[in-house]
Design a protein around this motif. Structure first.
Motif, short mmCIF file in Angstrom:
data_model
loop_
_atom_site.label_atom_id
_atom_site.label_comp_id
_atom_site.label_asym_id
_atom_site.label_seq_id
_atom_site.Cartn_x
_atom_site.Cartn_y
_atom_site.Cartn_z
N ARG A 2 -17.86 -2.96 42.37
CA ARG A 2 -18.03 -2.30 41.06
C ARG A 2 -19.51 -2.35 40.74
NH1 ARG A 2 -19.25 -3.52 35.96
NH2 ARG A 2 -19.17 -5.78 36.17
N ARG A 3 -20.12 -1.18 40.64
CA ARG A 3 -21.55 -1.15 40.38
C ARG A 3 -21.84 -1.52 38.93
NH1 ARG A 3 -25.15 0.00 43.69
NH2 ARG A 3 -23.60 0.84 45.13
N ILE A 4 -22.80 -2.42 38.74
CA ILE A 4 -23.19 -2.85 37.40
C ILE A 4 -24.00 -1.74 36.76
CG2 ILE A 4 -24.50 -4.52 36.05
CD1 ILE A 4 -23.96 -6.55 38.32
N ARG A 5 -23.51 -1.24 35.63
CA ARG A 5 -24.20 -0.17 34.92
C ARG A 5 -24.57 -0.66 33.52
NH1 ARG A 5 -20.64 5.19 35.27
NH2 ARG A 5 -22.15 5.71 33.64
N ARG A 6 -25.86 -0.67 33.24
CA ARG A 6 -26.33 -1.06 31.92
C ARG A 6 -26.53 0.22 31.11
NH1 ARG A 6 -28.27 -4.41 35.73
NH2 ARG A 6 -27.93 -6.64 35.40
N SER A 7 -25.44 0.61 30.45
CA SER A 7 -25.42 1.90 29.77
C SER A 7 -24.84 1.75 28.38
CB SER A 7 -24.58 2.90 30.59
OG SER A 7 -24.29 4.04 29.85
N SER A 8 -25.22 2.65 27.50
CA SER A 8 -24.69 2.61 26.13
C SER A 8 -23.21 2.92 26.09
CB SER A 8 -25.45 3.63 25.26
OG SER A 8 -25.30 4.94 25.78
N ILE A 9 -22.69 3.55 27.17
CA ILE A 9 -21.26 3.87 27.19
C ILE A 9 -20.43 2.74 27.81
CG2 ILE A 9 -21.68 6.34 27.28
CD1 ILE A 9 -21.09 6.25 30.27
N GLY A 10 -21.11 1.65 28.20
CA GLY A 10 -20.39 0.49 28.69
C GLY A 10 -20.19 0.48 30.19
N ALA A 11 -19.42 -0.52 30.65
CA ALA A 11 -19.19 -0.71 32.07
C ALA A 11 -18.29 0.40 32.61
CB ALA A 11 -18.56 -2.07 32.32
N HIS A 12 -18.31 0.51 33.94
CA HIS A 12 -17.55 1.57 34.59
C HIS A 12 -16.98 1.06 35.90
CE1 HIS A 12 -16.46 5.52 36.11
NE2 HIS A 12 -17.18 5.29 37.20
N ILE A 13 -15.74 1.37 36.17
CA ILE A 13 -15.12 1.06 37.45
C ILE A 13 -14.97 2.38 38.19
CG2 ILE A 13 -13.06 0.17 38.61
CD1 ILE A 13 -12.63 -1.65 36.24
N PHE A 53 -0.52 -1.50 34.92
CA PHE A 53 -0.83 -2.80 34.32
C PHE A 53 -2.32 -3.00 34.21
CE2 PHE A 53 -1.79 -7.33 35.14
CZ PHE A 53 -1.22 -7.89 34.01
N VAL A 54 -3.06 -2.55 35.23
CA VAL A 54 -4.50 -2.78 35.24
C VAL A 54 -5.20 -1.91 34.20
CG1 VAL A 54 -6.58 -2.67 36.66
CG2 VAL A 54 -4.46 -3.46 37.66
N LEU A 55 -4.88 -0.63 34.18
CA LEU A 55 -5.55 0.29 33.28
C LEU A 55 -5.27 -0.07 31.82
CD1 LEU A 55 -7.27 2.81 32.95
CD2 LEU A 55 -5.17 4.17 33.05
N GLY A 56 -6.34 -0.32 31.06
CA GLY A 56 -6.20 -0.64 29.65
C GLY A 56 -5.64 -2.02 29.38
N SER A 57 -5.69 -2.91 30.38
CA SER A 57 -5.07 -4.21 30.25
C SER A 57 -6.11 -5.31 30.25
CB SER A 57 -4.11 -4.44 31.42
OG SER A 57 -4.87 -4.61 32.60
N VAL A 58 -5.61 -6.54 30.24
CA VAL A 58 -6.50 -7.70 30.36
C VAL A 58 -7.31 -7.60 31.64
CG1 VAL A 58 -6.56 -10.21 30.65
CG2 VAL A 58 -5.01 -9.19 28.98
N GLY A 59 -6.64 -7.26 32.75
CA GLY A 59 -7.33 -7.18 34.03
C GLY A 59 -8.50 -6.21 34.00
N MET A 60 -8.27 -5.02 33.47
CA MET A 60 -9.33 -4.02 33.43
C MET A 60 -10.49 -4.49 32.55
SD MET A 60 -10.41 -1.14 34.51
CE MET A 60 -9.04 -0.14 35.10
N ALA A 61 -10.17 -5.08 31.41
CA ALA A 61 -11.22 -5.55 30.50
C ALA A 61 -12.07 -6.64 31.16
CB ALA A 61 -10.59 -6.07 29.22
#
Length: 291
Positions: A259-270, A115-123
């Protein structure tokens, strides 16, 4: 102004459990509770036009009934509701800036694909710096007679190799509010040349373990001083971090991970630890974004 706790409500058992968990948390923090249902109402071309109106009426009834139930259980709680025409993740992310936290239901992994992966929660977790709490439809998440959280200790996963002040601030503050103990866990793996085969040396093993425990105590020291009334149980253990957190979190009232905040062109990361805990932990999980 961060003056409320926002709950995403979709009618599932998990989202209703999240609403009850969030109500207790709102009372603990002395802030209002905001129940939100977001959905894109436009009807597909092959469906009759009244479908959207039926869904709107259903959503409004869901919000009204849930709010009335929460007010009955917690007369002192301020509850408001909102039904929105829009994508759930985008709407919740937009509300996050004015919230203490976002609370969502989570099914985890089971017979249904995650449910989390690719879901509202993950986003939502990836896009906001506010705490996001994922709640299962478990016994501890449903209404309690005393209107409080279950009397269980909290668990926080600590990475001693990097700063994690926001993570520890949240964990200690929450433990102080609940008047419960805080378990701080750092799990680590032996270097390959130390832990396997003929090269294994128990003296090196013990030295590494003592060093990890000392580092964990150093990381926790200023927070112990700031929150002297919070009992802290610190443990540095050799093992797979996600497995350790999931197993030790079974009896916890809340698992706190970062969750470390990453300011990257590839976006956020968990990270993989948080990702695994979100999928498999039985207790509610709070994800805290930090530098």
């Amino acid at each position: 102004m961060n003056d409320r706790i926002v709950v995403g409500l979709d009618g599932s058992a998990e989202s209703l459990a999240a609403a009850h968990w969030a109500a207790r948390e709102a009372l603990l923090r002395g802030v209002p509770l905001h129940l939100v249902h977001a959905e894109e109402w436009a009807s597909p071309r092959d469906l009759p036009v009244p479908t959207s109106e039926v869904r709107r009426r259903w959503a409004q009834a869901l919000l009204n009934e849930t709010a009335e139930g929460l007010r009955a259980s917690h007369p002192e709680l301020e509850v408001d509701i909102r039904s929105i025409d829009g994508r759930p993740a985008a709407e919740l992310i937009g509300m996050a800036a004015a919230a203490h936290m976002i609370v969502l239901g989570s099914r985890g992994l089971g017979t249904v694909t995650g449910f989390v992966l690719g879901s509202v929660g993950m986003a939502v977790i990836q896009a906001t710096v506010r705490p996001v709490v994922m709640v299962r439809a478990s016994e501890d998440a449903v209404p309690r007679p005393d209107g409080r959280h279950a009397a269980r200790d909290l668990l926080v996963g600590v990475d001693i190799s990097r700063p994690c002040d926001a993570l520890l601030a949240f964990a200690f503050e929450e433990a102080a509010r609940r008047s419960c103990a805080l378990h701080a866990l750092h799990s680590w793996s032996l270097p390959p040349l130390v832990g396997y085969g003929a090269t294994y040396d128990p003296r090196v093993h013990a030295q590494l373990e003592m060093s990890a425990e000392a580092s964990l105590r150093d990381v926790l020291a200023p927070w112990r001083d700031k929150y002297p009334d919070v009992g802290v149980i610190a443990r540095a253990s050799i093992g797979h971090a996600p497995t350790e957190l999931i197993e030790r979190g079974v009896e916890s009232g809340l698992i706190v991970v970062g969750r470390r905040i990453r300011r990257s062109s590839i976006g956020a990361h968990i990270g993989p630890v948080t990702h695994a805990v979100l999928h498999h932990a039985k207790a509610p999980v709070a994800v805290i974004a930090h530098e």
